[in-house]
Write a protein that holds these residues in place. Structure first.
Motif, PDB file in Angstrom:
ATOM      1  N   TRP A 102       0.847  -1.196   0.000  1.00 50.88           N
ATOM      2  CA  TRP A 102       0.000   0.000   0.000  1.00 50.88           C
ATOM      3  C   TRP A 102       0.883   1.247   0.000  1.00 50.88           C
ATOM      4  CZ3 TRP A 102      -0.755   4.023   3.554  1.00 50.88           C
ATOM      5  CH2 TRP A 102      -1.845   4.840   3.296  1.00 50.88           C
ATOM      6  N   LEU A 103       1.962   1.227   0.767  1.00 46.89           N
ATOM      7  CA  LEU A 103       2.872   2.375   0.801  1.00 46.89           C
ATOM      8  C   LEU A 103       3.473   2.642  -0.577  1.00 46.89           C
ATOM      9  CD1 LEU A 103       4.461   1.697   4.270  1.00 46.89           C
ATOM     10  CD2 LEU A 103       3.196   3.766   3.620  1.00 46.89           C
ATOM     11  N   HIS A 104       3.713   1.595  -1.356  1.00 47.50           N
ATOM     12  CA  HIS A 104       4.150   1.801  -2.743  1.00 47.50           C
ATOM     13  C   HIS A 104       3.052   2.518  -3.525  1.00 47.50           C
ATOM     14  CE1 HIS A 104       7.837  -0.389  -2.457  1.00 47.50           C
ATOM     15  NE2 HIS A 104       7.269  -1.576  -2.275  1.00 47.50           N
ATOM     16  N   SER A 105       1.815   2.110  -3.313  1.00 47.52           N
ATOM     17  CA  SER A 105       0.688   2.682  -4.053  1.00 47.52           C
ATOM     18  C   SER A 105       0.509   4.169  -3.798  1.00 47.52           C
ATOM     19  CB  SER A 105      -0.617   1.959  -3.708  1.00 47.52           C
ATOM     20  OG  SER A 105      -0.555   0.627  -4.147  1.00 47.52           O
ATOM     21  N   VAL A 106       0.892   4.625  -2.611  1.00 49.54           N
ATOM     22  CA  VAL A 106       0.739   6.048  -2.295  1.00 49.54           C
ATOM     23  C   VAL A 106       2.041   6.832  -2.506  1.00 49.54           C
ATOM     24  CG1 VAL A 106      -1.227   5.697  -0.766  1.00 49.54           C
ATOM     25  CG2 VAL A 106       1.081   5.740   0.211  1.00 49.54           C
ATOM     26  N   GLY A 107       3.024   6.176  -3.159  1.00 50.13           N
ATOM     27  CA  GLY A 107       4.185   6.924  -3.611  1.00 50.13           C
ATOM     28  C   GLY A 107       5.523   6.632  -2.973  1.00 50.13           C
ATOM     29  N   TYR A 108       5.589   5.706  -2.043  1.00 47.56           N
ATOM     30  CA  TYR A 108       6.876   5.406  -1.394  1.00 47.56           C
ATOM     31  C   TYR A 108       7.520   4.192  -2.042  1.00 47.56           C
ATOM     32  CZ  TYR A 108       5.285   8.761   2.015  1.00 47.56           C
ATOM     33  OH  TYR A 108       4.849   9.912   2.608  1.00 47.56           O
ATOM     34  N   GLY A 109       8.769   4.307  -2.365  1.00 47.93           N
ATOM     35  CA  GLY A 109       9.457   3.227  -3.053  1.00 47.93           C
ATOM     36  C   GLY A 109      10.703   2.777  -2.324  1.00 47.93           C
ATOM     37  N   HIS A 110      11.440   1.904  -2.961  1.00 46.31           N
ATOM     38  CA  HIS A 110      12.737   1.452  -2.469  1.00 46.31           C
ATOM     39  C   HIS A 110      13.505   0.872  -3.640  1.00 46.31           C
ATOM     40  CE1 HIS A 110      11.254  -2.698  -2.649  1.00 46.31           C
ATOM     41  NE2 HIS A 110      10.230  -2.347  -1.885  1.00 46.31           N
ATOM     42  N   ASP A 111      14.790   0.672  -3.433  1.00 47.12           N
ATOM     43  CA  ASP A 111      15.616   0.077  -4.476  1.00 47.12           C
ATOM     44  C   ASP A 111      15.122  -1.329  -4.781  1.00 47.12           C
ATOM     45  OD1 ASP A 111      17.170   2.363  -4.438  1.00 47.12           O
ATOM     46  OD2 ASP A 111      18.688   1.504  -3.108  1.00 47.12           O
ATOM     47  N   PHE A 112      15.180  -1.709  -6.042  1.00 44.11           N
ATOM     48  CA  PHE A 112      14.736  -3.044  -6.453  1.00 44.11           C
ATOM     49  C   PHE A 112      15.655  -4.116  -5.877  1.00 44.11           C
ATOM     50  CE2 PHE A 112      14.732  -6.613  -9.487  1.00 44.11           C
ATOM     51  CZ  PHE A 112      13.390  -6.967  -9.395  1.00 44.11           C
ATOM     52  N   LYS A 113      16.953  -3.878  -5.959  1.00 45.70           N
ATOM     53  CA  LYS A 113      17.929  -4.839  -5.425  1.00 45.70           C
ATOM     54  C   LYS A 113      18.191  -4.552  -3.944  1.00 45.70           C
ATOM     55  CE  LYS A 113      20.073  -5.746  -9.785  1.00 45.70           C
ATOM     56  NZ  LYS A 113      21.186  -6.387 -10.402  1.00 45.70           N
ATOM     57  N   ALA A 114      18.731  -5.523  -3.251  1.00 44.76           N
ATOM     58  CA  ALA A 114      19.016  -5.396  -1.816  1.00 44.76           C
ATOM     59  C   ALA A 114      20.254  -4.526  -1.592  1.00 44.76           C
ATOM     60  CB  ALA A 114      19.200  -6.769  -1.191  1.00 44.76           C
ATOM     61  N   THR A 115      20.065  -3.215  -1.641  1.00 46.16           N
ATOM     62  CA  THR A 115      21.159  -2.267  -1.430  1.00 46.16           C
ATOM     63  C   THR A 115      21.273  -1.943   0.066  1.00 46.16           C
ATOM     64  OG1 THR A 115      19.672  -0.391  -1.711  1.00 46.16           O
ATOM     65  CG2 THR A 115      20.775  -1.215  -3.693  1.00 46.16           C
ATOM     66  N   LEU A 116      22.323  -1.229   0.438  1.00 50.38           N
ATOM     67  CA  LEU A 116      22.514  -0.848   1.838  1.00 50.38           C
ATOM     68  C   LEU A 116      21.431   0.103   2.330  1.00 50.38           C
ATOM     69  CD1 LEU A 116      26.398  -0.387   1.972  1.00 50.38           C
ATOM     70  CD2 LEU A 116      25.036  -2.244   2.961  1.00 50.38           C
ATOM     71  N   ARG A 117      20.872   0.912   1.422  1.00 53.35           N
ATOM     72  CA  ARG A 117      19.867   1.890   1.863  1.00 53.35           C
ATOM     73  C   ARG A 117      18.436   1.352   1.832  1.00 53.35           C
ATOM     74  NH1 ARG A 117      19.536   6.269  -3.064  1.00 53.35           N
ATOM     75  NH2 ARG A 117      18.669   4.820  -4.570  1.00 53.35           N
ATOM     76  N   ARG A 118      18.200   0.255   1.150  1.00 47.74           N
ATOM     77  CA  ARG A 118      16.836  -0.282   1.007  1.00 47.74           C
ATOM     78  C   ARG A 118      16.118  -0.516   2.342  1.00 47.74           C
ATOM     79  NH1 ARG A 118      14.966  -5.302  -2.847  1.00 47.74           N
ATOM     80  NH2 ARG A 118      13.935  -6.403  -1.190  1.00 47.74           N
ATOM     81  N   PRO A 119      16.767  -1.058   3.380  1.00 43.17           N
ATOM     82  CA  PRO A 119      16.059  -1.265   4.645  1.00 43.17           C
ATOM     83  C   PRO A 119      15.551   0.021   5.297  1.00 43.17           C
ATOM     84  CG  PRO A 119      18.122  -2.494   4.622  1.00 43.17           C
ATOM     85  CD  PRO A 119      18.129  -1.591   3.426  1.00 43.17           C
ATOM     86  N   TYR A 120      16.091   1.170   4.879  1.00 44.30           N
ATOM     87  CA  TYR A 120      15.703   2.451   5.466  1.00 44.30           C
ATOM     88  C   TYR A 120      14.612   3.165   4.680  1.00 44.30           C
ATOM     89  CZ  TYR A 120      19.896   1.305   7.963  1.00 44.30           C
ATOM     90  OH  TYR A 120      20.832   0.634   8.715  1.00 44.30           O
ATOM     91  N   SER A 121      14.113   2.532   3.618  1.00 45.84           N
ATOM     92  CA  SER A 121      13.010   3.112   2.847  1.00 45.84           C
ATOM     93  C   SER A 121      11.746   3.071   3.699  1.00 45.84           C
ATOM     94  CB  SER A 121      12.796   2.317   1.558  1.00 45.84           C
ATOM     95  OG  SER A 121      12.336   1.003   1.876  1.00 45.84           O
ATOM     96  N   VAL A 122      10.751   3.855   3.323  1.00 46.20           N
ATOM     97  CA  VAL A 122       9.500   3.886   4.091  1.00 46.20           C
ATOM     98  C   VAL A 122       8.837   2.503   4.144  1.00 46.20           C
ATOM     99  CG1 VAL A 122       7.167   4.873   4.199  1.00 46.20           C
ATOM    100  CG2 VAL A 122       9.131   6.363   3.763  1.00 46.20           C
ATOM    101  N   PRO A 123       8.665   1.784   3.009  1.00 47.04           N
ATOM    102  CA  PRO A 123       8.011   0.475   3.109  1.00 47.04           C
ATOM    103  C   PRO A 123       8.755  -0.517   4.006  1.00 47.04           C
ATOM    104  CG  PRO A 123       7.969   1.232   0.840  1.00 47.04           C
ATOM    105  CD  PRO A 123       8.877   2.159   1.598  1.00 47.04           C
ATOM    106  N   TYR A 124      10.077  -0.578   3.891  1.00 45.59           N
ATOM    107  CA  TYR A 124      10.837  -1.520   4.720  1.00 45.59           C
ATOM    108  C   TYR A 124      10.943  -1.050   6.163  1.00 45.59           C
ATOM    109  CZ  TYR A 124      11.995  -4.779   1.051  1.00 45.59           C
ATOM    110  OH  TYR A 124      11.912  -5.742   0.070  1.00 45.59           O
ATOM    111  N   SER A 125      10.963   0.249   6.398  1.00 50.15           N
ATOM    112  CA  SER A 125      10.950   0.768   7.767  1.00 50.15           C
ATOM    113  C   SER A 125       9.641   0.393   8.459  1.00 50.15           C
ATOM    114  CB  SER A 125      11.133   2.288   7.776  1.00 50.15           C
ATOM    115  OG  SER A 125      12.422   2.628   7.332  1.00 50.15           O
ATOM    116  N   PHE A 126       8.542   0.453   7.702  1.00 50.39           N
ATOM    117  CA  PHE A 126       7.252   0.042   8.268  1.00 50.39           C
ATOM    118  C   PHE A 126       7.297  -1.438   8.647  1.00 50.39           C
ATOM    119  CE2 PHE A 126       3.025  -1.696   8.221  1.00 50.39           C
ATOM    120  CZ  PHE A 126       2.338  -0.790   9.002  1.00 50.39           C
ATOM    121  N   ASN A 127       7.850  -2.272   7.751  1.00 51.23           N
ATOM    122  CA  ASN A 127       7.975  -3.701   8.060  1.00 51.23           C
ATOM    123  C   ASN A 127       8.794  -3.921   9.330  1.00 51.23           C
ATOM    124  OD1 ASN A 127       8.203  -4.277   4.590  1.00 51.23           O
ATOM    125  ND2 ASN A 127       6.466  -4.900   5.835  1.00 51.23           N
TER     126      ASN A 127
END
Length: 105
Positions: free
Chosen positions: A60-85
């Motif tokens: 849902w967070l992707h649907s409202v505009g929050y994204g993350h890197d496609f690959k498992a990068t160092l910054r991906r865990p700090y994106s809004v969707p992964y931070s919520f998880n």
């Protein structure tokens, strides 16, 4: 800012389509620009409500505009969707992304 933005969203219904793909590592995805969420029932079957909610909220967070890197990068865990998880994992006593158990359950 993120919390204020999420709280400001009203009446944003998103269709969810369940499918089954046995040999996939993907729990859910979208095909922009569509907001429809596709979620693999393989990961939801037997999962707790906490785990299912975490996955659906991530999409849902992707649907409202929050994204993350496609690959498992160092910054991906700090994106809004992964931070919520990560927040849900902490609150629900999760072992992994879709392996949650509500505390006291």
């Amino acid at each position: 800012q993120v919390v204020d933005h999420i709280r400001s969203i009203k009446g944003f219904a998103i269709p969810v389509v369940m499918y089954y793909k046995a040999f996939s590592k993907v729990a859910g995805y979208r095909q922009p620009p569509s907001t429809t969420i596709y979620t693999n029932s393989k990961f939801h079957s037997g999962a707790s409500a906490c785990a299912r909610g975490s996955n659906l909220a991530h999409e849902w967070l992707h649907s409202v505009g929050y994204g993350h890197d496609f690959k498992a990068t160092l910054r991906r865990p700090y994106s809004v969707p992964y931070s919520f998880n990560a927040m849900v994992d902490k609150c629900c006593g999760c072992i992994g992304a879709l392996d949650c158990k509500i505390k006291g359950e």
